[in-house]
Design a protein around this motif. Structure first.
Motif, PDB file in Angstrom:
ATOM      1  N   PHE A  69       0.834  -1.199   0.000  1.00 37.78           N
ATOM      2  CA  PHE A  69       0.000   0.000   0.000  1.00 37.78           C
ATOM      3  C   PHE A  69       0.871   1.252   0.000  1.00 37.78           C
ATOM      4  O   PHE A  69       0.643   2.181  -0.771  1.00 37.78           O
ATOM      5  CB  PHE A  69      -0.935   0.015   1.215  1.00 37.78           C
ATOM      6  CG  PHE A  69      -1.744   1.286   1.309  1.00 37.78           C
ATOM      7  CD1 PHE A  69      -2.959   1.381   0.652  1.00 37.78           C
ATOM      8  CD2 PHE A  69      -1.283   2.373   2.027  1.00 37.78           C
ATOM      9  CE1 PHE A  69      -3.699   2.560   0.712  1.00 37.78           C
ATOM     10  CE2 PHE A  69      -2.008   3.546   2.097  1.00 37.78           C
ATOM     11  CZ  PHE A  69      -3.221   3.645   1.435  1.00 37.78           C
ATOM     12  N   VAL A  70       1.887   1.263   0.852  1.00 36.91           N
ATOM     13  CA  VAL A  70       2.777   2.425   0.932  1.00 36.91           C
ATOM     14  C   VAL A  70       3.471   2.647  -0.412  1.00 36.91           C
ATOM     15  O   VAL A  70       3.553   3.778  -0.893  1.00 36.91           O
ATOM     16  CB  VAL A  70       3.802   2.257   2.083  1.00 36.91           C
ATOM     17  CG1 VAL A  70       4.900   3.301   2.014  1.00 36.91           C
ATOM     18  CG2 VAL A  70       3.080   2.328   3.431  1.00 36.91           C
ATOM     19  N   MET A 106       1.028   9.972  -0.260  1.00 34.44           N
ATOM     20  CA  MET A 106       1.437  10.187   1.122  1.00 34.44           C
ATOM     21  C   MET A 106       2.403  11.366   1.234  1.00 34.44           C
ATOM     22  O   MET A 106       2.302  12.172   2.158  1.00 34.44           O
ATOM     23  CB  MET A 106       2.052   8.913   1.694  1.00 34.44           C
ATOM     24  CG  MET A 106       1.030   7.790   1.872  1.00 34.44           C
ATOM     25  SD  MET A 106       1.760   6.212   2.313  1.00 34.44           S
ATOM     26  CE  MET A 106       2.549   6.607   3.866  1.00 34.44           C
ATOM     27  N   MET A 107       3.301  11.508   0.279  1.00 35.96           N
ATOM     28  CA  MET A 107       4.237  12.625   0.291  1.00 35.96           C
ATOM     29  C   MET A 107       3.490  13.945   0.103  1.00 35.96           C
ATOM     30  O   MET A 107       3.855  14.959   0.721  1.00 35.96           O
ATOM     31  CB  MET A 107       5.321  12.423  -0.759  1.00 35.96           C
ATOM     32  CG  MET A 107       6.254  11.271  -0.390  1.00 35.96           C
ATOM     33  SD  MET A 107       7.473  10.919  -1.644  1.00 35.96           S
ATOM     34  CE  MET A 107       8.696  12.144  -1.231  1.00 35.96           C
ATOM     35  N   SER A 108       2.433  13.921  -0.703  1.00 38.21           N
ATOM     36  CA  SER A 108       1.656  15.158  -0.876  1.00 38.21           C
ATOM     37  C   SER A 108       0.942  15.529   0.425  1.00 38.21           C
ATOM     38  O   SER A 108       0.805  16.708   0.741  1.00 38.21           O
ATOM     39  CB  SER A 108       0.661  15.020  -2.033  1.00 38.21           C
ATOM     40  OG  SER A 108      -0.422  14.183  -1.680  1.00 38.21           O
ATOM     41  N   LEU A 109       0.485  14.533   1.187  1.00 40.52           N
ATOM     42  CA  LEU A 109      -0.140  14.814   2.474  1.00 40.52           C
ATOM     43  C   LEU A 109       0.875  15.382   3.470  1.00 40.52           C
ATOM     44  O   LEU A 109       0.543  16.248   4.277  1.00 40.52           O
ATOM     45  CB  LEU A 109      -0.766  13.547   3.071  1.00 40.52           C
ATOM     46  CG  LEU A 109      -2.048  13.028   2.454  1.00 40.52           C
ATOM     47  CD1 LEU A 109      -2.469  11.728   3.142  1.00 40.52           C
ATOM     48  CD2 LEU A 109      -3.161  14.044   2.526  1.00 40.52           C
ATOM     49  N   ALA A 110       2.097  14.874   3.413  1.00 40.32           N
ATOM     50  CA  ALA A 110       3.130  15.274   4.377  1.00 40.32           C
ATOM     51  C   ALA A 110       3.685  16.662   4.102  1.00 40.32           C
ATOM     52  O   ALA A 110       4.193  17.313   5.016  1.00 40.32           O
ATOM     53  CB  ALA A 110       4.260  14.248   4.388  1.00 40.32           C
ATOM     54  N   GLY A 111       3.591  17.131   2.866  1.00 45.25           N
ATOM     55  CA  GLY A 111       4.089  18.465   2.534  1.00 45.25           C
ATOM     56  C   GLY A 111       5.538  18.444   2.099  1.00 45.25           C
ATOM     57  O   GLY A 111       6.149  17.377   1.954  1.00 45.25           O
ATOM     58  N   SER A 114       7.993  16.785   7.808  1.00 41.08           N
ATOM     59  CA  SER A 114       7.326  15.910   6.835  1.00 41.08           C
ATOM     60  C   SER A 114       7.790  14.461   7.012  1.00 41.08           C
ATOM     61  O   SER A 114       7.002  13.530   6.830  1.00 41.08           O
ATOM     62  CB  SER A 114       7.556  16.391   5.398  1.00 41.08           C
ATOM     63  OG  SER A 114       8.909  16.272   5.023  1.00 41.08           O
ATOM     64  N   GLU A 115       9.049  14.266   7.377  1.00 39.70           N
ATOM     65  CA  GLU A 115       9.543  12.914   7.650  1.00 39.70           C
ATOM     66  C   GLU A 115       8.809  12.303   8.844  1.00 39.70           C
ATOM     67  O   GLU A 115       8.457  11.126   8.832  1.00 39.70           O
ATOM     68  CB  GLU A 115      11.056  12.916   7.892  1.00 39.70           C
ATOM     69  CG  GLU A 115      11.877  13.175   6.650  1.00 39.70           C
ATOM     70  CD  GLU A 115      11.681  12.111   5.581  1.00 39.70           C
ATOM     71  OE1 GLU A 115      11.617  10.912   5.923  1.00 39.70           O
ATOM     72  OE2 GLU A 115      11.580  12.485   4.405  1.00 39.70           O
TER      73      GLU A 115
END
Length: 172
Positions: free
Chosen positions: A126-127, A134-139, A145-146
Motif C-alpha cells: 500500500f505504501v 502520502m508525500m503530498s499529504l506530508a508536505g 514531513s519525515e
C-alpha cells in the motif's frame, strides 16, 4: 465469509469480541499504554500489565483459548497505536479521512489475511502504491514531513495488523 455460518459455530471467534479488552481498559491504562508505544518499549514493560489483565478477563468471559487471548492482546496494542497515530496526524494537519478513504478503496486491505506477515507485506505494498499521495499529504520535504510520513507508516501498518487479527478471529 461469516454471514453463512450459524452463530453457534462462532464460539469464541466472533470478531466483535476483540473490542472487549479495549472496552475494559480505563483511561489511565490507555494513557500508560500510549506512553509505552511512544517510547517504543517492549510489551513486557510493567505499564502493559493492564493489557494482559483485560485480555485474560475477556478470555474468561468468552472462553477463548490461549492463541485467541494472545491475538486479542496484540489487537489492543495495534488499536491503541492506530488511535494515537490518528490523533497525531490530525494534530499535524493530515487529512486522515482522506487517508482512510484511500485505505478503504485499496484491494490489499480488503484481501488481508490472518497471516500477520502477509498483512505486513500488504501494508508495504500500500505504501509503495501510494508513496506520492502520502508525500503530498506530508508536505514539502523537511524534518516535520519525515515525522508525518513515519506516523502515516505506523498508522497504515497498524490498520493492516488490525484487519489481519480480525480476519484471524473471523476464520476460527
Amino acid at each position: 465469509m461469516i454471514t453463512g455460518l450459524l452463530a453457534a459455530t462462532l464460539l469464541y471467534a466472533h470478531p466483535a469480541q476483540l473490542d472487549c479488552p479495549l472496552a475494559e481498559m480505563t483511561a489511565a491504562e490507555r494513557t500508560a499504554l500510549e506512553q509505552v508505544i511512544v517510547e517504543q518499549r517492549p510489551n513486557t514493560d510493567p505499564r502493559t500489565q493492564s493489557v494482559h489483565r483485560v485480555a485474560q478477563l475477556c478470555a474468561g468471559r468468552f472462553d477463548w483459548p490461549p492463541d485467541a487471548t494472545g491475538r486479542a492482546t496484540g489487537y489492543v496494542f495495534v488499536a491503541v497505536a492506530v488511535d494515537l497515530a490518528r490523533r497525531r496526524l490530525v494534530a499535524h494537519g493530515i487529512d486522515v479521512a482522506s487517508l482512510e478513504r484511500r485505505l478503504a478503496a485499496d484491494q490489499g486491505l480488503q484481501d488481508v489475511s490472518a497471516d500477520l506477515n502477509a498483512a505486513r507485506a500488504a501494508a508495504l505494498g500500500f505504501v509503495e502504491r501510494n508513496r506520492r499521495y502520502m508525500m503530498s499529504l506530508a508536505g514539502p520535504q523537511s524534518r516535520q514531513s519525515e515525522e508525518k510520513l513515519t506516523m502515516m507508516g505506523i498508522y497504515i501498518a497498524s490498520r493492516f495488523a488490525m484487519a489481519s487479527i480480525r480476519s484471524w478471529f473471523a476464520d476460527r
